[in-house]
Each structure stands twice: as structure tokens, then as C-alpha cells.
Design a protein around this motif. Structure first.
Motif, PDB file in Angstrom:
ATOM      1  N   THR A  96     -72.874   2.630 141.527  1.00 30.68           N
ATOM      2  CA  THR A  96     -73.871   1.966 142.362  1.00 30.68           C
ATOM      3  C   THR A  96     -75.283   2.163 141.832  1.00 30.68           C
ATOM      4  O   THR A  96     -76.079   1.213 141.788  1.00 30.68           O
ATOM      5  N   SER A  97     -75.620   3.383 141.418  1.00 29.02           N
ATOM      6  CA  SER A  97     -76.982   3.650 140.930  1.00 29.02           C
ATOM      7  C   SER A  97     -77.311   2.792 139.719  1.00 29.02           C
ATOM      8  O   SER A  97     -78.445   2.322 139.564  1.00 29.02           O
ATOM      9  N   SER A 112     -83.368  -1.589 149.686  1.00 25.60           N
ATOM     10  CA  SER A 112     -83.272  -2.954 149.148  1.00 25.60           C
ATOM     11  C   SER A 112     -84.539  -3.383 148.418  1.00 25.60           C
ATOM     12  O   SER A 112     -84.664  -4.531 148.006  1.00 25.60           O
ATOM     13  N   GLN A 155     -76.350  -5.760 152.901  1.00 26.84           N
ATOM     14  CA  GLN A 155     -76.968  -4.754 152.042  1.00 26.84           C
ATOM     15  C   GLN A 155     -75.972  -4.266 150.988  1.00 26.84           C
ATOM     16  O   GLN A 155     -74.814  -3.982 151.307  1.00 26.84           O
ATOM     17  N   TYR A 210     -71.028  -5.530 149.793  1.00 22.37           N
ATOM     18  CA  TYR A 210     -72.180  -5.645 150.683  1.00 22.37           C
ATOM     19  C   TYR A 210     -71.709  -5.450 152.124  1.00 22.37           C
ATOM     20  O   TYR A 210     -70.664  -5.981 152.523  1.00 22.37           O
ATOM     21  N   LEU A 261     -80.229  -6.805 146.043  1.00 25.63           N
ATOM     22  CA  LEU A 261     -79.995  -5.591 146.817  1.00 25.63           C
ATOM     23  C   LEU A 261     -79.717  -5.936 148.277  1.00 25.63           C
ATOM     24  O   LEU A 261     -79.122  -5.140 149.001  1.00 25.63           O
ATOM     25  N   ARG A 263     -77.665  -1.030 140.749  1.00 23.68           N
ATOM     26  CA  ARG A 263     -78.952  -1.310 141.399  1.00 23.68           C
ATOM     27  C   ARG A 263     -80.060  -1.621 140.396  1.00 23.68           C
ATOM     28  O   ARG A 263     -81.059  -2.255 140.751  1.00 23.68           O
ATOM     29  N   THR A 264     -79.911  -1.171 139.160  1.00 24.98           N
ATOM     30  CA  THR A 264     -80.954  -1.421 138.156  1.00 24.98           C
ATOM     31  C   THR A 264     -80.872  -2.822 137.572  1.00 24.98           C
ATOM     32  O   THR A 264     -81.783  -3.250 136.865  1.00 24.98           O
ATOM     33  N   GLN A 317     -86.263   0.094 143.645  1.00 21.58           N
ATOM     34  CA  GLN A 317     -85.073   0.926 143.501  1.00 21.58           C
ATOM     35  C   GLN A 317     -84.306   0.601 142.232  1.00 21.58           C
ATOM     36  O   GLN A 317     -83.299   1.242 141.925  1.00 21.58           O
ATOM     37  N   ARG A 318     -84.769  -0.393 141.480  1.00 21.34           N
ATOM     38  CA  ARG A 318     -84.057  -0.798 140.270  1.00 21.34           C
ATOM     39  C   ARG A 318     -84.443   0.017 139.040  1.00 21.34           C
ATOM     40  O   ARG A 318     -83.853  -0.140 137.981  1.00 21.34           O
TER      41      ARG A 318
END
Length: 676
Positions: A146-147, A58, A129, A125, A157, A150-151, A62-63
Motif C-alpha cells: 500500500t505504501s 487522501s 478511500q 477501496y 487516493l 500510494r506513491t 501522501q505520494r
């Protein structure tokens, strides 16, 4: 710094970064500069790298985007993502209202929400999360993105409460990002996106999440799935509920007591919507009461309790007066339609790019024609079509000139390109556009030295190459009109500071054909210095993820030409940094050193990102595709086509030295090097 101190600081940084993300992406009211935000992120990355146990899925870090994936996994939606039926007139809206009241009675309220011109997505979620993002697909089955989700920085997150839920929304590309992306693609000779919706969809369906991360996408939530499970009775309450959890719920909405209020709201936003930072193409009208929604139910394709009103695309008819030719920094010659001014989407428009000669012939556009123009996505002016039935006899087809309109040298067109190019390095247009690009924010970031001053310096013949910028003196600048001492000092300071930029900024600033900002950084991270890059071969470059054969050939050709060689030597002598200044971990000698390694399948004990980092630390080049030049293939569980291709290459004798390693063999190499 102790572990406890780092733990406290990491949480402070995460909270502060997410706060500023909300100010920037949700409230459109940033309170710090991009540079200050970058500094916070760099500190967080450093601490998470130093203390790996503090890393978290989170975290804002990770973005930035994970490594390239092999393909999208299919996702079956628990609740189908249906499309909406459309209305194009007030009569159709009243008919929708009549059908609703016929089922549930007259005591019905509606919620109006602006319809975002983007890509429908689902976010799930669990315990607060983010665990999955998916496309709508065919409504029943979508793709796991999802990847990429996340950006997107306005997607939390982690929610403010540990709840489990699914929301639906629209992923979009802001108008400014869309215009910049198309400008970059046109300069590189790549096909343009027709509208922000296509651009957003194209970004989220990239296998490399770093592409999505670079395009500043946003998401606006328009629905809480299975809302009857939560403490809300109305759709409007559901949106307020998800907003309280930190999700970017649709803010441009209104509850209306009857269809007349709905129509008035639609009309009020007809022009006002154009001032928003994102594109809209209509208004969605929903029954507010969730119990009434359930009573109305669904057809096979769409809910009976909602409808989308589509605004008509505003078009205008005008006369094409001429076609101008503009030479960009890469030498591409772009034809531009110049026509009698018309009002479109609240602004006066008198010109539109025609992109290339092929498009002009496909649409049969001729000077003197009556033409129809509009704004693509309410943003970019475009010529929709000509009106040949109104054409006079003296109008003739367009013919591209053979010589550059700026320098008179012959134009060239490569077999696989649609653009004609000027390849004369001394062409005034190439020099001017190249200088403007070199000083721009994303390149060398020479603050204050914009297009206006570049033009003046060129007109006064004070600069002819980017190296001349670093030879300017205070007396040179003070000789220019409207140049005072303070401004001269500021410009000289900015020029001096730019000498210390990291290698990737210089590479991007040089304007090497096909090398964008992202590719420049990737190359700099691999080669670390200009000296090493100048010696690189096409094979060396193709071995790098994201560097294709065309880009590799363009880079090698650039560094082999006498002009660039001389320019780089001049810049080096003038004191410009020629090395990568980012964080680079020391390389460890291993069997992977100098070798191309491909990961495929799923690792049981390590994720792909960590495995890729180990390969790079071990001196290897992590690649996304298997070829006869591949040295190692690391195959995890469910390895598919890449593993089969590797076996085929070995069996055919094309590369009998290619080695296939399982997870245990790979980890043994990592352990022998002391990386784990």
C-alpha cells in the motif's frame, strides 16, 4: 492565514494537483510545467505542516513515500488472482474461440485489451478511500504494498464516489523512465533491469516507498473484481464504470463481434503499440458478457473466458563489426557493439551496449561474429547471443584493453565490481561527461547549456572544470559560432541563477560515485551545509537511513582528495550556495541528540512517520537497522528480530549502553521536549 482560509486553500490545491496528475499520467497532455506542479505541491505541504489537523490520507502529499518498512505483510486475496493461458498463433486463438462457443453458443462478443508489460496488482477501496494495494503473489496470497502504491500518481487516493470495490491492474514503468533508470544504474556500476516489467516489480517490492516514488510508475486497471455486484452486465461496461470513478482503466481496447475481428485488431496493433509510452507484450482477449464468464468458469490456474496472445519478440541477425569503448562520468568503461544496421521494432538499430567484459565472455561474443539482436521490452537494443556455428576461423575472443581509450592511463577493476574504470581525474571523457551531468536538469539545471555547447566550450579550451562555467563572460560566449547576444544573455542568466540552488543539487551535480539524486537530498537534509559534510566520517554517514558502507566510503574518499577540495573552494569563492534550502524544523536538544535511534514494531498512539520526524527534531538519526553502534531502540507492539538483536548486543557486551525504550518512555521524551 486563518484556519478557515487554510482549509479552503488546501482543498483548492488538492483538487488542482489531482487534476494535473490526471492530465499528465492518464491523458498524456500536461497543461503546466514540472516547476509549476512542484510549486503547488510545496504550498500544500507547507499548509498541511502548519495546520496538521488538515492532513488527510487522501492528500497528494501522501505520494512522496513513507519511511522504510520492516517487511511486507501477507495479504490473502478474497478472489484469487489467476494467471492467463497464452496463445502464440491465430490457430490457438481460433481454438480458444471454438472452446468458448462450445459452452455458451455462438452469440458471444470479445473485448481486446493491450497486455501491459508490468506487475499485476490489486487495489481495494472502502467508502471511496484507497485502503490497500497488493501484489498477486502466488494468486492466493500476495504482499501488502500500500505504501508504494500510494506513491503512484495516476492511482486516485479517493474515488469520485464513496463506493467499496476491488480492482485489478498492471503496474508499469514508462519507457522513458526505464531507459533513464538503467542509464543511471550503469553509470553507478549497478546491475541493469532486463525490461520494464522487472523494473516496475523491483520498484514496488522496495521496502522504502521513496524509491517507488522516484520512478514515476503508472497503473492501468484491467478488471473490476466481482463485477456482478455492480450495475454492469459486460466487462467493457465495468471498465467504463471504474473509469467514471477516476481510476485509470485500460484505454486501448475494443469490443469485437467475432474472432476474425479479434485477429484483425491484434494485427493492427502489432506495430502501432510501439509508439505507446509504456511497453506491451501482447493482447488480452476476454468474453465481454459477465454472465457468460461465470458460465465458462475457471480451470485450476486460469479463467476459461480469457486468453493472452503474445507478440513474438522481433529479432534480427547481423554481423558484429567492432566493439567500441565509452568512458562515462564515473570513469566506467562500457563496451558497445557496433553491427550492420537492422530494422527492429520500427527503427534502424546499429549499436547496443554490452555492459561489461564479463557479459561479453559469458555470451562468447566476438568481433566478426554473426549475432542475434533484439530490443529488450521493445526499447533497449541488446545482443541476445552470438552464432558460433557461423563463426570463421580468424575470429578471436574479446580482450579488454589495459589502458583508457581516452587518456591512455591504466584502467582499474575493483574486486567487487564488473566494470573497468579510468580513475584519472584529468581524463577528457570524465571531464566532458561530468560537465554534461553537472548542467543537467536533475543536477544544477543550467537551461540551454547542453551537450553540444559543452563540447564546443571544451574544444575551445574555455572550460576544463565545472568552476570554469561560472567564469564565462559575455565576450567569451560571443566568440563562439552561432552564438548571438540573446542566447549569450540567456546562458549567463541560467548560470547565475544556478548559483542559488540548494545543496542537494550541487552534491548530485558533482558526480560523487554512488551518490544519486535521492541520496544527495537525504545527505543535504541531514548535514545542512557543505562544511559539515566535508567533516563527516564513514560512521556519521552510515548512520543515515539509505546510506550504505560503500556509498559512505565513496563520499569520504571524495572529500579527502585534493582535487575535489580545491574545486569546492573555487565554487564557494564564485558565489555558489553551499547550504540546504529546504524546509528544516529547528532541532531540540534531548537525549537523542547525535544518537542513532531505531524504531521497530507498531506504535499504538502514533504512526512511524510521525515518530521518525520527532526523532529527527530531537537531534537523533533515525536508522532502519540495529548494530553495535545503535544507541536507542524504540520497541512497539509485535517488535521482532530487531528487538531480539538489540537484546543480544547488550547481553554480549558489544554495546551495554544501548537502551531499549517502550512507547511510553519514548513519548515521555517527546513530551519533555514540548513536541506533542
Amino acid at each position: 492565514m486563518t484556519f478557515e482560509e487554510a482549509q479552503s486553500r488546501v482543498q483548492e490545491l488538492r483538487d488542482e494537483i489531482e487534476y494535473h496528475n490526471q492530465r499528465y499520467y492518464q491523458e498524456d497532455n500536461p497543461s503546466i510545467t514540472d516547476a509549476e506542479w512542484d510549486a503547488l505541491m510545496r504550498e500544500l505541504i507547507h499548509l498541511e505542516t502548519t495546520f496538521p489537523e488538515l492532513q488527510s490520507p487522501s492528500s497528494p502529499t501522501q505520494r512522496v513515500g513513507a519511511p522504510v518498512s520492516e517487511g511486507f505483510v501477507k495479504v490473502e486475496h478474497e478472489i484469487p488472482m489467476l494467471s492467463l493461458s497464452n496463445a502464440y498463433s491465430t490457430e490457438e486463438l481460433r481454438e480458444f474461440d471454438r472452446r468458448v462457443r462450445q459452452v455458451v453458443g455462438d452469440d458471444v462478443r470479445y473485448v481486446c485489451e493491450l497486455k501491459i508489460d508490468g506487475l499485476a496488482v490489486s487495489l481495494r477501496y472502502e467508502d471511496g478511500q484507497l485502503v490497500r494495494g497488493a501484489t498477486r503473489g502466488d494468486g492466493d496470497v500476495g504482499e501488502d504494498i500500500t505504501s508504494n502504491i500510494r506513491t503512484i500518481r495516476n492511482v486516485p487516493l479517493a474515488l469520485k464516489e464513496p463506493v467499496t470495490l476491488e480492482v485489478r491492474g498492471e503496474a508499469y514503468m514508462p519507457k522513458q523512465s526505464f531507459a533513464k533508470l538503467n542509464e543511471q544504474r550503469e553509470q553507478q556500476g549497478e546491475p541493469l533491469f532486463a525490461n520494464p516489467r522487472n523494473a516496475a516489480a523491483g520498484s514496488l517490492r522496495q521496502l522504502d516507498p521513496r524509491i517507488a516514488a522516484s520512478r514515476r510508475l503508472g497503473v492501468i486497471i484491467y478488471q473490476l473484481a466481482q463485477a456482478d455486484r455492480y450495475p454492469v452486465e459486460r466487462h467493457s461496461e465495468a471498465l467504463e464504470y471504474v473509469k467514471s470513478l477516476g481510476l485509470p482503466a485500460n484505454g486501448e481496447r475494443q469490443v469485437c463481434n467475432d474472432i476474425d475481428e479479434v485477429i484483425a485488431y491484434i494485427e493492427a496493433w502489432g506495430e502501432q503499440r510501439r509508439s505507446l509510452s509504456y511497453a506491451t507484450d501482447g493482447m488480452v482477449i476476454k468474453v465481454d458478457d459477465i454472465a457468460l464468464q461465470q458460465e465458462l468458469g475457471f480451470t485450476a490456474k486460469s479463467p476459461r473466458w480469457a486468453i493472452a496472445y503474445k507478440y513474438a519478440a522481433e529479432q534480427a541477425e547481423t554481423t558484429l563489426r567492432r566493439i567500441d569503448l565509452n568512458v562515462g562520468r564515473t570513469g566506467a568503461v562500457t563496451p558497445t557493439a557496433i553491427f550492420d544496421p537492422v530494422q527492429l521494432a520500427g527503427t534502424t538499430v546499429s549499436r547496443a551496449s554490452l555492459h561489461n567484459e564479463d557479459l561479453i565472455h559469458e555470451k562468447d561474443i566476438r568481433v566478426g561474429d554473426r549475432i542475434v539482436v533484439q530490443k529488450a521490452g521493445d526499447i533497449i537494443p541488446e545482443v541476445v547471443r552470438s552464432l558460433p556455428e557461423k563463426r570463421t576461423e580468424d575470429v578471436v575472443p574479446f580482450s579488454m584493453p589495459h589502458d583508457c581509450p581516452q587518456c591512455g592511463e591504466p584502467l582499474h577493476r575493483l574486486p567487487d565490481e564488473s566494470a573497468w574504470r579510468c580513475v584519472n581525474p584529468n581524463c577528457p571523457a570524465l571531464i566532458r561527461e561530468g560537465l554534461i551531468h553537472f548542467v543537467s536538469r536533475d543536477a544544477m539545471n543550467i537551461d540551454g547549456l547542453g551537450e553540444q555547447w559543452i563540447t564546443i566550450l571544451l574544444d575551445r579550451r574555455m572550460v576544463t572544470t565545472v568552476a570554469d562555467l561560472y567564469r564565462l563572460t559575455k565576450n567569451d560566449l560571443l566568440s563562439l559560432e552561432r552564438m548571438g547576444e540573446k542566447l549569450a544573455d540567456k546562458l549567463l542568466h541560467s548560470i547565475e541563477v544556478s548559483k542559488g540552488n540548494s545543496l542537494e543539487r550541487l552534491l548530485f551535480g558533482l558526480g560523487i560515485r554512488l551518490v544519486g539524486e535521492k541520496a544527495a537530498k537525504t545527505i543535504a537534509q541531514v548535514f545542512l551545509s557543505m562544511d559539515a559534510l566535508e567533516k563527516a566520517s564513514v560512521d556519521d554517514l552510515v548512520a543515515i537511513p539509505d546510506i550504505g558502507p560503500k556509498m559512505a566510503e565513496s563520499i569520504v574518499t571524495y572529500f579527502q582528495a585534493p582535487g575535489p577540495q580545491q574545486l569546492i573552494e573555487e565554487l564557494r569563492a564564485l558565489g555558489l550556495n553551499m547550504t540546504y534550502l529546504g524546509q528544516t524544523a529547528a532541532k531540540v536538544e534531548s537525549v537523542f541528540t547525535g544518537k542513532t535511534v531505531v524504531l521497530t514494531g507498531t506504535m499504538a498512539t502514533v504512526d512511524r512517520k510521525q515518530a521518525t520526524e520527532w526523532i529527527e527534531r530531537l537531534g537523533g538519526n533515525a536508522s532502519g537497522s540495529v548494530s553495535a553502534k545503535t544507541d536507542f531502540v524504540v520497541a512497539g507492539e509485535k517488535a521482532g528480530s530487531k528487538l531480539e538483536k538489540a537484546r543480544s548486543i547488550i547481553a554480549s557486551g558489544k554495546n551495554p549502553e544501548l537502551r531499549i525504550l517502550d512507547e511510553d518512555a519514548f513519548l515521555q521524551i517527546v513530551d519533555e521536549a514540548g513536541l506533542r
